[in-house]
Design a protein around this motif. Structure first.
Motif: not given
Length: 304
Positions: A1, A4, A83, A162-165, A167, A179, A181
């Motif tokens: 990744m 984010f 981003n 997983g997600s790169n968002r 919150n 986020l 793993c």
């Protein structure tokens, strides 16, 4: 990744420009008010005491603290994008953690200053000399750097598959851990240890200082003396409660028990709202600062 996406406040699209205006106004206000406090303390010889020496560094710290988060938040709101590269995210987290730790230690040094002033007034000038003040401030700024380098490296060594968002409106530990793993138990333990060292221990030292201070104040025979002693501590106590109350909740609870919305709100409070309130707390409740400000304004008006 490789990057984010900071979600920020994009879940409220109808409020984006209102939030932009509010955060911009708060940022400008923080810069101006804290800069005024620094200049007043720097150029008014009547308030060049250890207490105001610490306050000037605290004001500078607030300027640095909000500069790490607000400009990035304003840019994300303006561009409608969040981003952020892996390196930028790591750098932002590092500076937020270092400056947060510095604030905890600096608040402790300020509590120690009040303790010496009220409990040992005859030795105050000897104990709180300029060299000691500089050493306390330097220790506050430097102590957290090696620890936070290690903690930031540890967090960003985790696999994010997983997600790169994120919150959140800046790169912080709890949303990033959510986020990651795999098992993050060791990372959570490391976060707790650092939080205990830089949040809980300084807070306990502040509580110990104020226990002695209150005990000493209550022994004073003069009611006027008691009121004056309490007034010199009230601003500092207010800031301690606001900052520690929200920061400790954020970093001393497990990530699985932390609501993302609540975490974002708490972070908003201790990274932006508290620095915005600090100049108000320290000026409106401080006769010396207000007197110095009136003096400067009087000189400027006479020149005009």
């Amino acid at each position: 990744m490789m990057e984010f996406v900071l979600v920020g406040f994009s879940d409220s699209p109808h409020l984006q420009w209102v939030l932009f205006a509010v955060f911009l106004l708060m940022y400008v206000t923080i810069l101006i008010c804290n800069s005024i406090i620094i200049l007043l303390i720097r150029y008014d010889p009547h308030i060049q005491t250890p207490m105001y020496f610490f306050l000037s560094h605290f004001s500078f710290l607030d300027i640095c603290y909000v500069t790490v988060t607000i400009p990035r938040l304003l840019m994300d709101i303006f561009s409608q994008k969040g981003n952020i590269s892996l390196l930028s995210c790591a750098a932002q987290m590092f500076f937020v953690l270092v400056l947060g730790g510095t604030e905890c230690l600096l608040l402790t040094a300020m509590a120690y200053d009040r303790y010496v002033a009220i409990c040992h007034p005859l030795n105050y000038a000897l104990v709180m000399n300029h060299k000691v003040c500089v050493q306390l401030v330097a220790a506050s700024w430097i102590s957290g750097i090696p620890v936070e380098i290690g903690q930031t490296y540890q967090i960003f060594s985790l696999p994010f598959c997983g997600s790169n968002r994120i919150n959140h409106f800046f790169c912080d530990i709890p949303p990033l851990l959510s986020l990651a793993c795999g098992d993050t138990l060791l990372n959570e333990i490391a976060v707790y240890i650092v939080a205990v060292v830089f949040v809980m221990l300084p807070f306990l030292l502040i509580i110990a200082s104020y226990t002695k201070i209150v005990s000493n104040i209550l022994k004073m025979s003069s009611a006027r003396g008691r009121v004056k002693a309490f007034s010199t501590c009230s601003s500092h106590l207010t800031v301690v409660v606001l900052f520690y109350g929200t920061a400790s909740i954020t970093y001393l609870q497990p990530k699985r028990n932390q609501s993302e919305g609540v975490g974002k709100l708490l972070s908003l409070f201790y990274t932006i709202l508290t620095p915005a309130l600090n100049p108000v707390i320290y000026t409106l409740r401080n006769k010396d600062i207000m007197q110095a400000l009136r003096k400067v304004l009087g000189k400027l008006l006479r020149k005009d």
